[in-house]
Design a protein around this motif. Structure first.
Motif, PDB file in Angstrom:
ATOM      1  N   VAL A 115       0.784  -1.276   0.013  1.00 33.95           N
ATOM      2  CA  VAL A 115      -0.128  -0.053  -0.175  1.00 33.95           C
ATOM      3  C   VAL A 115       0.838   1.173  -0.043  1.00 33.95           C
ATOM      4  CG1 VAL A 115      -1.795   1.120   1.304  1.00 33.95           C
ATOM      5  CG2 VAL A 115      -1.965  -1.212   1.081  1.00 33.95           C
ATOM      6  N   GLN A 116       0.540   2.235  -0.805  1.00 36.30           N
ATOM      7  CA  GLN A 116       1.349   3.505  -0.795  1.00 36.30           C
ATOM      8  C   GLN A 116       0.156   4.451  -0.737  1.00 36.30           C
ATOM      9  OE1 GLN A 116       3.444   3.529  -4.742  1.00 36.30           O
ATOM     10  NE2 GLN A 116       5.165   3.471  -3.669  1.00 36.30           N
ATOM     11  N   LEU A 117       0.636   5.611   0.089  1.00 42.53           N
ATOM     12  CA  LEU A 117      -0.087   6.763   0.379  1.00 42.53           C
ATOM     13  C   LEU A 117       0.840   7.793  -0.269  1.00 42.53           C
ATOM     14  CD1 LEU A 117      -1.146   6.500   4.107  1.00 42.53           C
ATOM     15  CD2 LEU A 117      -2.343   5.815   2.183  1.00 42.53           C
ATOM     16  N   VAL A 118       0.107   8.733  -1.312  1.00 39.21           N
ATOM     17  CA  VAL A 118       0.823   9.651  -2.072  1.00 39.21           C
ATOM     18  C   VAL A 118       0.176  10.915  -1.695  1.00 39.21           C
ATOM     19  CG1 VAL A 118       1.740  10.444  -4.356  1.00 39.21           C
ATOM     20  CG2 VAL A 118       1.706   7.941  -3.733  1.00 39.21           C
ATOM     21  N   GLU A 119       0.876  12.170  -0.894  1.00 48.44           N
ATOM     22  CA  GLU A 119       0.393  13.212  -0.811  1.00 48.44           C
ATOM     23  C   GLU A 119       0.746  14.479  -1.706  1.00 48.44           C
ATOM     24  OE1 GLU A 119       1.350  12.154   3.822  1.00 48.44           O
ATOM     25  OE2 GLU A 119       2.414  12.661   2.144  1.00 48.44           O
TER      26      GLU A 119
END
Length: 123
Positions: free
Chosen positions: A2-6
């Motif tokens: 899982v990746q969270l990209v802001e």
């Protein structure tokens, strides 16, 4: 997995507005909560806003000025933080956080962090 990209940080004058975005991607089964934390130089990281289960929570210092929302349409899995009436004391690195059930975590959710985005409020 899982990746969270802001995105969306930057420099803004006092009283201005910014909108932060955080997109979650990967082997996501379901998202339990998503939220924003911030850490200013020399200070501890603090919760800014949280959304999950139809409920939102805000730090007292941002209530009435910041709004957290989620876009789940078309599996976007994106959380936004609309920040209005920004003050110099809002200057910090803002990080996205999520508790997510993945295709591999079974009934348990796992915690994920984004890389952080700088918000600077200054004239």
């Amino acid at each position: 997995q899982v990746q969270l990209v802001e995105s969306g940080g930057g420099l803004v004058q006092p009283g201005g507005s910014l909108r932060l975005s955080c997109a979650a991607s990967g082997s996501i089964f379901s998202i339990v909560t998503m939220g924003w934390y911030r850490q200013a130089p020399g200070k501890q990281r603090e919760l800014v806003a949280l959304i999950g289960g139809g409920v939102t929570n805000y730090a007292g210092s941002v209530k009435g000025r910041f709004t957290i929302s989620r876009d789940n349409a078309n599996a976007k899995n994106t959380v936004y933080l609309q920040m209005n009436s920004l003050k110099p004391e809002d200057t910090a690195v803002y990080s996205c956080n999520a508790w997510i059930k993945t295709a591999y975590s079974g009934s348990s959710s796992q915690n994920y962090w984004g890389q952080g985005t700088q918000v600077t409020v200054s004239s």
